[in-house]
Structures are given as structure tokens and as C-alpha cells.
Design an enzyme around this catalytic site. Structure first.
Site, PDB file in Angstrom:
ATOM      1  CG  ASP A 181      18.667  24.336-127.781  1.00 47.57           C
ATOM      2  OD1 ASP A 181      17.767  24.502-128.604  1.00 47.57           O
ATOM      3  OD2 ASP A 181      19.871  24.208-128.086  1.00 47.57           O
ATOM      4  CB  SER A 184      22.845  24.545-125.863  1.00 53.05           C
ATOM      5  OG  SER A 184      21.587  25.092-126.182  1.00 53.05           O
TER       6      SER A 184
HETATM    7  C1  FRU Z   1      20.028  23.908-131.071  1.00 52.71           C
HETATM    8  C2  FRU Z   1      21.015  25.037-131.134  1.00 52.71           C
HETATM    9  C3  FRU Z   1      22.303  24.658-130.448  1.00 52.71           C
HETATM   10  C4  FRU Z   1      22.882  25.984-130.056  1.00 52.71           C
HETATM   11  C5  FRU Z   1      21.645  26.774-129.699  1.00 52.71           C
HETATM   12  C6  FRU Z   1      21.748  28.239-130.020  1.00 52.71           C
HETATM   13  O1  FRU Z   1      18.708  24.291-131.148  1.00 52.71           O
HETATM   14  O2  FRU Z   1      21.253  25.413-132.482  1.00 52.71           O
HETATM   15  O3  FRU Z   1      23.160  23.871-131.238  1.00 52.71           O
HETATM   16  O4  FRU Z   1      23.745  25.876-128.968  1.00 52.71           O
HETATM   17  O5  FRU Z   1      20.584  26.198-130.433  1.00 52.71           O
HETATM   18  O6  FRU Z   1      20.659  28.932-129.479  1.00 52.71           O
END
Ligand code: FRU
Length: 498
Positions: free
Chosen positions: A22, A81
């Protein structure tokens, strides 16, 4: 990082090496520099061990990789994230002597002994424009003892003069709204529960104001969901409505997705783009179903996994019968246009071929405009992009009159075989019945293709991994009456990583 492999995107952001997911912390700083942070495993080409990687750009295409910005506090915690804000009024007290302090708000996810533990929210501050961060010494700032509570996105709400956080209670299909005077103390204000398509989890919400064509700005809430999207794996949906500083109220409860492809997830919108201007976001151009298996992660391709979409600019308009459509087009493509490869302003029904095997970036941009149609929906514009060496190809286009509408098919590309890496994506009923024009635009960048109806009205993002570099474009316009016109232009794109 080595950005020369033939699968490496050359106008898209991708990490120097190893695994990215992300986009995080996206903002434009007061000097005009765009910052992107991203979920980053700096050690291996699969997910895990998350940090916030960092890169900066003046134009959203030419990126400079920076040092890792946010580090885990210990060896059993990942930095998940989140977002970043500029605390120009020093509400946090971290910035007594400056008005450009940056506060990152993110999830810490514990994995004691490798087991998924609790997820809580932490902050870190930067006094040097977002290049280095110091963790707040009283973290966490928000902890409800949940193992599924993550991805805070924070904005300043000027009418109520407080900070607003939207955050996912992932397993409960809830987006929580919290408020704070200082980014440190957070108060629960409301929940937005079980709206739209549920999938298996809600993730990565964004809440912001968005221009509405022909009206006042509206509030926009985008929620990503994974797994369990209707095309498999990851997808993002959005809601348009009102927000009063504590509660988001959608205008209706229709389900609307941001993209008709399968590789545009967890997009994040940049802070500090004025609310009356199109809002700019990058998405993660991948899908959790197969992202850890794609061939770019192999040593021979430089061991990088995933890229972001190109910058997209967004507003809301009523174009479909349902209304409140997200218009998502490429931001300032002219910044990356290099040379004309093909042009015909009076093609009529016909074919254009363009060889791009000697374009250094391997990337091109195409526009096909169909005009002066007689009454109803007419015409098709279909493309194939192929390798003259291996014969593999990706195809797609627009079929204005019927099915499949706007479509793309990556099933004849041979470098990656996986049951979840499905082939065909499309959207139907995409043109207003009384339109006398339509257009197809397409940005091709080695292993990512982004295509658009009418510039921005339907966006489709797909990745593909050929065995050999593709080098030949063919585009066919058909089914338009004599009185109608078609024009096609193709330009090579600069290599923004050269
Ligand atoms: C979304 C996610 C988020 C999390 C991150 C971990 O793609 O699963 O919910 O914060 O990736 O890398």
C-alpha cells in the site's frame, strides 16, 4: 535499485528492490514536493517485516528513492499502513519553531513469536519535511486491544477545527471515525457499518472532499476490501455523501468500485491538494491473490514486487444512470510524452500499426477519439499489443454498442501462470445512449496497462508478465458510419527512471 529489466515500469513508481504494497502517508509538502511512503519489506520479495519506504517527486512521475522513513519499534512489530499530515498550527506541540512539521499516523501490528497479535495506532513526527521521523515517546495513541484495527487516514476538518481519523475495524466491516485536537488524544465519534460490498475485510479507508461536476464539493469515502472481492482478492469501493466533522452519511447505498481491472488496490489520496481541484491518488497496482508470486520478484528480474498506478486525478460527476460516478483519469500525461509514434486524424474504419521495440522506456500512450456518430452507440476500437518474437499478446478495447463494453484480456501473455491471475475484465453499459463521441486512452508500461473510457470515466488497471518484451501495437477501428470520424495518436513515453 536496477530499473532496466524489461518488466520494470518506467513511468510508474516501483521500489528499488524487494516487496512493496500500500501507498502510505501521501502528501504534498509546502515546497511543492510530493511524498509517497509505502508498505515496504526491505529484506525479501514477499510481504512481511513492514517499514515505511519513502520516495519524493516534483511531478509525480520522476521519483527519487529516499531512506526508509518509519521503522518498527522492535523486532516483533510491523509498521502497517497509515497517513501523514502537516501540522502547520503545531496542534501536537512537536513543532514549536516551524509550520511545516509532519506527523505520521500508522498502525503497529505485533507478531510475537510470529503470531498475529494486537494492532494499535502510533504517531511519529518529522521536523525535516518528512525525511526522518521520531516516534512519539507515549505511543500508542489509540489501542482498543483488537487484532483487526488498522490503517488510520487523518485529515484536518476546518469547520470543526479538529483532526478526523477514519480507520478500519477490518473483520467487522466497520469504518470508525475518531476526532482529536492534537493527534495524540483520540475520541470515538461514529461508525460507518456494513455498507456496499463486504468481501472478507475492510481495509485502508480514505475520507476527503472531492469536486463534483456542476455542483458543490462532496465528501468521498473509499474503502478497500480483501480478500473476497467480486473478481477475486482485492478491490476498492467508494461512497459519496456528506460529512459533518463526526459522521459520514452516504447519499445512497449503491456499490461502486473504483476500477474494472484487478490490480488497483488501497489507493491513497494526497493531502494538501485544494478541495476544489481534482484529488490526486496513487493505487497499489497489484492484488493480494498473487502479488507474492509474480515473476518480477525473481533474481533475474531484479527482485522487485509491485508498482503504484500512475497518478490519477479524481472528481465526481453524474454520467451513468446511477450517478455519483468517480471520474479517474491520468494526471498530466503531457509531462511524460516523448515522441509521436503514429498519428492519423482521419482513420475512419481502419488499422494503425506501431512498432515500439526501439523505444528506450518500452512505454507508450495512446488516444483514439471517435466523433460525429449518427445517433446511437456505434463503433469499436480494439487493440493488441504483442511480441514479434514470442507471439504472446494482450488485447482490449471498447465496444460501444454492445458487450463487453470496455474490456481487456491478458490471457495470451505467457510469463506468469496462476489460477488467480484471471484473464478477462470488462465493464458494460458504460456509454450514455445519446452520445455521439467516445474515446479510448491507454497507458502501456511494460508490465502495467491502464485504460480509460472517455479520458477518465471508466478506469481499468491490469498487470501482465510476458516472457519477452512486447514491441508491436495494432489498433483497429470498426463499425463507424461514413459520416463519423476517428483519430488515433500514439506517443512513446519518457523513461523517468533513466
Ligand atoms: C492492505 C493491508 C493493510 C495493512 C497492510 C499491511 O493491503 O493489508 O490493511 O495495513 O496491508 O502491509
Amino acid at each position: 535499485g536496477n530499473y532496466t529489466d524489461y518488466l520494470r515500469p518506467r513511468v510508474h513508481f516501483s521500489p528499488p528492490r524487494y516487496f512493496m504494497n500500500d501507498p502510505n502517508g501521501m502528501h504534498r509538502d509546502p515546497s511543492g514536493t510530493w511524498h509517497i511512503y509505502y508498505q515496504y519489506n526491505p529484506l525479501t520479495p514477499v510481504a512481511g517485516n513492514q517499514h515505511w519506504g519513502h520516495a519524493t517527486s516534483k511531478d509525480l512521475y520522476t521519483w527519487e528513492n529516499q531512506k526508509i522513513a518509519v521503522w518498527p519499534p522492535n523486532n516483533y512489530t510491523y509498521v502497517f499502513s497509515g497517513s501523514a499530515v502537516i501540522d502547520s498550527n503545531n496542534t501536537s506541540g512537536f513543532f514549536p519553531d516551524q509550520d511545516n512539521g509532519v506527523v505520521a499516523v500508522y498502525t503497529l501490528a505485533e507478531y510475537p513469536g510470529g503470531e498475529a497479535g494486537i494492532q494499535y495506532q502510533a504517531i511519529a513526527y518529522s521536523r525535516d519535511d518528512g525525511y526522518t521521523f521520531e516516534a512519539y515517546d507515549r505511543n500508542p495513541v489509540l489501542n482498543i486491544n483488537s487484532t483487526q484495527f488498522r490503517d488510520p487516514y487523518v485529515i484536518w476538518h476546518e469547520p470543526s477545527r479538529h483532526w478526523v481519523m477514519v480507520i478500519a475495524y477490518a473483520a467487522e466491516y466497520v469504518i470508525g471515525v475518531y476526532t482529536s485536537p492534537d493527534l495524540k488524544e483520540w475520541t470515538h465519534a461514529s461508525n460507518f457499518t456494513k455498507h456496499g460490498y463486504l468481501g472478507t475485510q475492510y481495509e485502508c479507508p480514505n475520507l476527503l472532499q472531492m469536486p463534483m461536476k456542476g455542483g458543490d464539493p462532496v465528501w468521498f469515502l473509499v474503502i478497500s476490501l480483501n480478500p473476497g472481492g467480486p473478481r477475486g482478492g482485492s478491490i476498492s469501493q467508494y461512497f459519496v455523501g456528506d460529512f459533518n466533522g463526526t459522521h459520514f452519511e452516504p447519499f445512497d447505498d449503491a456499490t461502486r468500485f473504483t476500477d474494472f481491472g484487478k490490480d488497483n488496490y488501497a489507493a491513497q489520496f494526497f493531502h494538501n491538494v485544494p478541495a476544489n481541484e481534482p484529488q490526486i491518488a496513487l493505487g497499489w497496482a497489484s492484488n493480494w491473490q498473487y502479488t507474492q508470486l509474480v515473476p518480477t520478484g525473481l533474481l533475474e528480474h531484479g527482485q522487485f514486487r509491485s508498482a503504484m498506478t500512475v497518478p490519477r486525478e479524481h472528481y465526481i460527476a453524474n454520467v451513468s444512470a446511477r450517478g455519483y460516478d468517480l471520474i479517474s483519469g491520468i494526471h498530466n500525461v503531457s509531462a511524460i510524452i516523448d515522441e509521436e509514434l503514429a498519428f492519423n486524424s482521419s482513420l475512419g474504419n481502419g488499422t494503425i500499426l506501431a512498432y515500439f521495440g526501439d523505444v528506450p522506456s518500452g512505454a507508450f500512450y495512446l488516444e483514439a477519439n471517435i466523433t460525429n456518430l449518427t445517433s446511437t452507440l456505434q463503433g469499436t476500437a480494439n487493440f493488441t499489443i504483442s511480441s514479434s518474437v514470442s507471439g504472446e499478446y494482450i488485447s482490449g478495447g471498447i465496444n460501444a454498442a454492445g458487450s463487453p463494453g470496455i474490456w481487456v484480456d491478458r490471457g495470451h501473455i505467457r510469463g506468469f501462470d496462476n489460477p488467480y491471475f484471471t484473464d478477462k475484465f470488462s465493464e458494460e453499459g458504460v456509454l450514455a445512449p445519446n452520445s455521439t463521441t467516445w474515446s479510448l486512452s491507454l497507458l502501456y508500461d511494460n508490465s502495467i496497462l491502464e485504460m480509460f473510457l472517455n479520458g477518465a470515466q471508466q478506469a481499468g488497471t491490469v498487470t501482465f508478465f510476458p516472457e519477452r518484451r512486447l514491441d508491436t501495437l495494432a489498433i483497429y477501428v470498426g463499425g463507424i458510419p461514413e459520416s463519423a470520424g476517428s483519430s488515433v495518436a500514439v506517443w512513446s513515453l519518457k523513461d523517468t527512471w533513466a
